[in-house]
Design an enzyme around this catalytic site. Structure first.
Site, short mmCIF file in Angstrom:
data_model
loop_
_atom_site.label_atom_id
_atom_site.label_comp_id
_atom_site.label_asym_id
_atom_site.label_seq_id
_atom_site.Cartn_x
_atom_site.Cartn_y
_atom_site.Cartn_z
N ALA A 142 0.17 3.04 14.20
CA ALA A 142 -1.18 2.62 13.89
C ALA A 142 -1.57 1.05 14.58
O ALA A 142 -2.51 0.82 15.00
CB ALA A 142 -1.64 2.60 12.34
N GLU A 161 5.21 -8.25 12.93
CA GLU A 161 5.87 -7.28 12.25
C GLU A 161 6.91 -7.91 11.61
O GLU A 161 7.83 -8.77 11.98
CB GLU A 161 6.72 -6.65 13.51
CG GLU A 161 7.83 -5.41 12.84
CD GLU A 161 7.44 -4.64 11.85
OE1 GLU A 161 6.26 -3.58 11.89
OE2 GLU A 161 8.10 -4.49 10.93
N GLY A 174 8.87 12.92 12.99
CA GLY A 174 9.26 14.07 13.75
C GLY A 174 8.26 14.00 15.21
O GLY A 174 8.88 14.38 16.28
N ASP A 351 2.76 -4.09 1.36
CA ASP A 351 2.13 -5.24 1.13
C ASP A 351 0.63 -5.39 1.63
O ASP A 351 -0.02 -6.22 1.42
CB ASP A 351 2.89 -6.21 2.72
CG ASP A 351 4.52 -6.28 2.22
OD1 ASP A 351 4.93 -5.47 1.33
OD2 ASP A 351 4.82 -6.82 3.24
N ARG A 410 4.42 21.13 1.90
CA ARG A 410 5.54 20.22 1.48
C ARG A 410 5.57 20.13 -0.16
O ARG A 410 6.74 20.10 -0.68
CB ARG A 410 5.44 18.74 1.88
CG ARG A 410 5.58 18.93 3.71
CD ARG A 410 5.22 17.55 3.93
NE ARG A 410 5.62 17.76 5.51
CZ ARG A 410 5.44 16.73 6.49
NH1 ARG A 410 4.82 15.72 6.05
NH2 ARG A 410 5.69 16.78 7.66
N HIS A 520 5.68 10.24 2.14
CA HIS A 520 4.35 9.47 2.34
C HIS A 520 3.73 9.24 1.28
O HIS A 520 3.56 9.88 0.12
CB HIS A 520 3.62 10.62 3.48
CG HIS A 520 2.47 10.20 4.15
ND1 HIS A 520 2.45 9.70 5.41
CD2 HIS A 520 1.30 9.90 3.74
CE1 HIS A 520 1.19 9.12 5.69
NE2 HIS A 520 0.53 9.66 4.61
N GLU A 549 -0.94 4.51 7.37
CA GLU A 549 -0.59 4.72 6.12
C GLU A 549 -1.03 4.01 5.00
O GLU A 549 -1.04 4.25 3.76
CB GLU A 549 0.93 5.15 6.02
CG GLU A 549 1.43 5.91 4.84
CD GLU A 549 2.84 6.17 4.73
OE1 GLU A 549 3.60 6.10 5.80
OE2 GLU A 549 3.50 6.58 3.91
N ALA A 564 -0.09 12.91 10.34
CA ALA A 564 0.05 11.53 10.13
C ALA A 564 -0.35 10.64 11.45
O ALA A 564 -0.80 9.73 11.56
CB ALA A 564 1.41 10.91 9.61
#
Ligand code: ADP
Length: 583
Positions: A142, A161, A174, A351, A410, A520, A549, A564
């Site tokens: 993202a 980062e 994946g 965060d 899932r 997730h 996310e 995602a």
């Protein structure tokens, strides 16, 4: 005894090979050494056997001597992940004591980080106030999508980062990217549409999703897929698609490298080509707010400095989910505590949610936490070798019986596994299945690791494979018999396998032990379709955007596989473009 707290936990895991085999260890370990004036006590933070921080807990060293030891020497140990460092001249006793303390901590962790002898480098300090148009927080998919788009719309951008490495959970995913009506679907003759993709996503999320966001994602997916292939340079298979659970048709564009790192590597190269600054080891702690507008962030770097990053056009939060933060998981859904391991990276600690409390950002769907069904029972790592499940691999329990449709959602598959004896399952496939889409070959490294860990067996016969895990042989033979019948008739009478079962008459066979792990977090910041963060009164927070996310609403109660990457790139680009244009 004087106490100094080096409060900064330096998050770093830049693996410098020390040429030694270390076990994979994470945690905080304490050690004591004898300095010039007495004991030096340290706490060493390890993540996957890499030093991520060193706190000086107790010291009585004379400050003037110890200063360089606790800055330059400590900084070098962390950035090099190596403690074989020459003592510092003029402070030999203090450095000796510090070295001893760190070594003792590592020994108690069972880790040896003595590489080639090095010298402590000088810790370089940064400007404490820096100015950009746009600050992007988080270097996952993202964040990169947002930064690239913002730069291409004329903004001066920095990506901050907190880890030493970029990529976040995107890099270890994946990698498939769902989109309807793509060039690959057209080529292989699959009929799909924006509406069907929308409907599958809504249904997969139990209609708890925000329909406006889902519609926006579905409508933009095709064009964004092209952008990834043509502009970013992601190499997708031209004739293969991934078919994840819950999707009516195969629609996952599939990176040839079989992993999300393909997109991250290419996005990083593009960002560098465009001159976007990427600062790792820089952890954003707070937003700066002036006159109700977000105008920048405060961050700490590996040197321990506090830096102000001003952002005239906006701040884009792309900090990922909160799966690595067990307390936060429990706070929002008590079912997902310590019992579960985590598939993701340690940087995803929520965060973005924490730092937006002061601006009263709204959140949505926080209780929806997804587990991934097939992960490593020792580490929680997501099994990409386990993608054999999508191609006909079957799930069996300790008794050797199938118990669920392998291609169900899932959450359904995870729940079914946890309902079995021992709360684990086995994934079984044969070579024919392993060869489909080259899954077996592409993930040979994971296969070797699982072999070493005793978590997988490869055998020529079903009998031998069953014996390894003490699965009753006759049950398993009967199960495989049925699978073969169902493969032939095209009808799985037990679980209605939507992809169709595959004949398993021929070996060799593989059986892999698996558990579900937290994967997730569907909940997060409430955004509108322009990627603005909304406050609890339903108003846009000026200057604040979010994507990926860290946001909620798109996946409802349950994210479908492959959605995602679509979400993070679609909304990442939107956030970058709108922030740059001041929209
Ligand atoms: P997404 O899929 O939404 O892009 P990722 O998990 O791939 O999310 O990436 C999120 C990144 O954000 C991770 O690399 C993580 O280390 C980073 N991150 C999280 N919190 C912070 C923070 N406070 N400051 C800087 N980076 C952060």
């Amino acid at each position: 005894m004087k106490k100094i707290f080096f409060s900064l936990l330096v998050l770093l895991s830049f693996v410098i090979s020390c040429g030694k085999e270390n076990p994979i260890v994470s945690g905080v370990y304490e050690g004591v050494g004898n300095g010039r004036n007495g004991e030096i006590k340290v706490q060493v933070h390890l993540q996957d056997s890499v030093i991520t921080g060193i706190d000086i807990v107790e010291t009585s060293e004379t400050e003037i001597y110890a200063e360089a030891v606790y800055t330059d020497m400590r900084y070098t140990m962390i950035t090099e992940n190596n403690i074989n460092i020459d003592v510092m001249s003029g402070a030999s006793l203090s450095s000796q004591g510090f070295l001893e303390a760190v070594e003792q901590a590592l020994t108690s962790a069972g880790v040896d980080l003595k590489g080639k002898k090095i010298q402590a480098g000088e810790m370089v300090l940064e400007e404490t106030e820096q100015n950009y148009d746009i600050v992007v927080v988080g270097a996952g998919g993202a964040g990169f999508s947002a930064a690239i788009e913002a730069k291409n719309n004329g903004a001066n951008v920095v990506i901050l980062e907190k880890m030493s490495y970029i990529g976040g959970n995107t890099a270890i995913s994946g990698g498939p990217f769902n989109a309807p009506d793509t060039w690959v679907q057209q080529k292989v003759g699959i009929k799909d549409s924006v509406d069907l993709f929308y409907e599958d996503t809504m249904k997969g999320g139990d209609y708890e999703n925000d329909p406006i966001l889902v519609k926006y994602m579905a409508e933009n997916a095709k064009e964004v897929g092209r952008w990834l292939a043509e502009y970013i340079g992601v190499i997708f298979y031209e004739d293969k698609l991934q078919h994840f659970g819950g999707h009516s048709v195969p629609r996952g564009l599939y990176p040839k490298t079989h992993g999300g790192s393909e997109m991250i590597v290419k996005q990083k190269a593009k960002a560098e080509e465009l001159g976007i600054q990427i600062k790792t080891l820089t952890s954003v702690t707070d937003l700066i707010v002036e006159n109700d507008r977000v105008v920048g962030v405060m961050a700490t770097n590996v040197q321990g400095q506090t830096i102000t990053f001003n952002a005239t056009k906006g701040v884009i939060l792309a900090t990922g989910g909160f799966g690595a933060n067990i307390e936060m998981r429990k706070q929002y859904n008590s079912a997902y505590g310590e019992k579960y391991l985590y598939t993701g990276t340690p940087g995803t600690t929520g965060d973005g949610i924490t730092m937006t409390k002061e601006v009263e950002a709204d959140t949505t769907g926080m209780k929806y936490i997804q587990t991934y069904p097939v992960t490593n029972p020792k580490t929680g790592a997501l099994s990409l070798l386990g993608n054999t499940r999508f191609n006909g691999g079957i799930l069996i329990n300790q008794e050797g019986n199938r118990f669920v449709e392998e291609l169900d959602r899932r959450d359904v598959v995870s729940k079914a596994i946890l309902a079995q004896n021992g709360e684990y399952a086995y994934l079984m496939w044969n070579k024919v299945i392993g060869d489909i889409n080259n899954v077996q070959t592409a993930h040979d490294r994971e296969f070797q690791t699982l072999l070493e860990q005793g978590l997988i067996v490869k055998a020529d016969t079903i009998e031998d494979a069953a014996k390894f895990f003490e699965i009753p042989v006759n049950n398993l033979l009967a199960t495989i018999d049925k699978v073969n019948q169902y493969a032939q008739s095209g009808k799985d009478l037990d679980f209605n396998h939507r992809g169709g079962l595959v004949d398993m008459a021929k070996g060799p066979y593989y059986i892999q032990k698996a558990v579900p792990s937290v994967h997730h977090t569907m909940g997060g910041l409430k955004i509108d379709k322009d990627a603005h963060v909304m406050d609890t009164n339903g108003n846009i927070i000026p200057g604040l955007y979010a994507a990926g996310e860290v946001t909620g609403g798109i996946h409802g109660s349950n994210r479908l596989g492959g959605n995602a990457i679509t979400d993070i790139v679609v909304f990442g680009r939107t956030a970058g473009r709108n922030a740059a244009k001041g929209l």
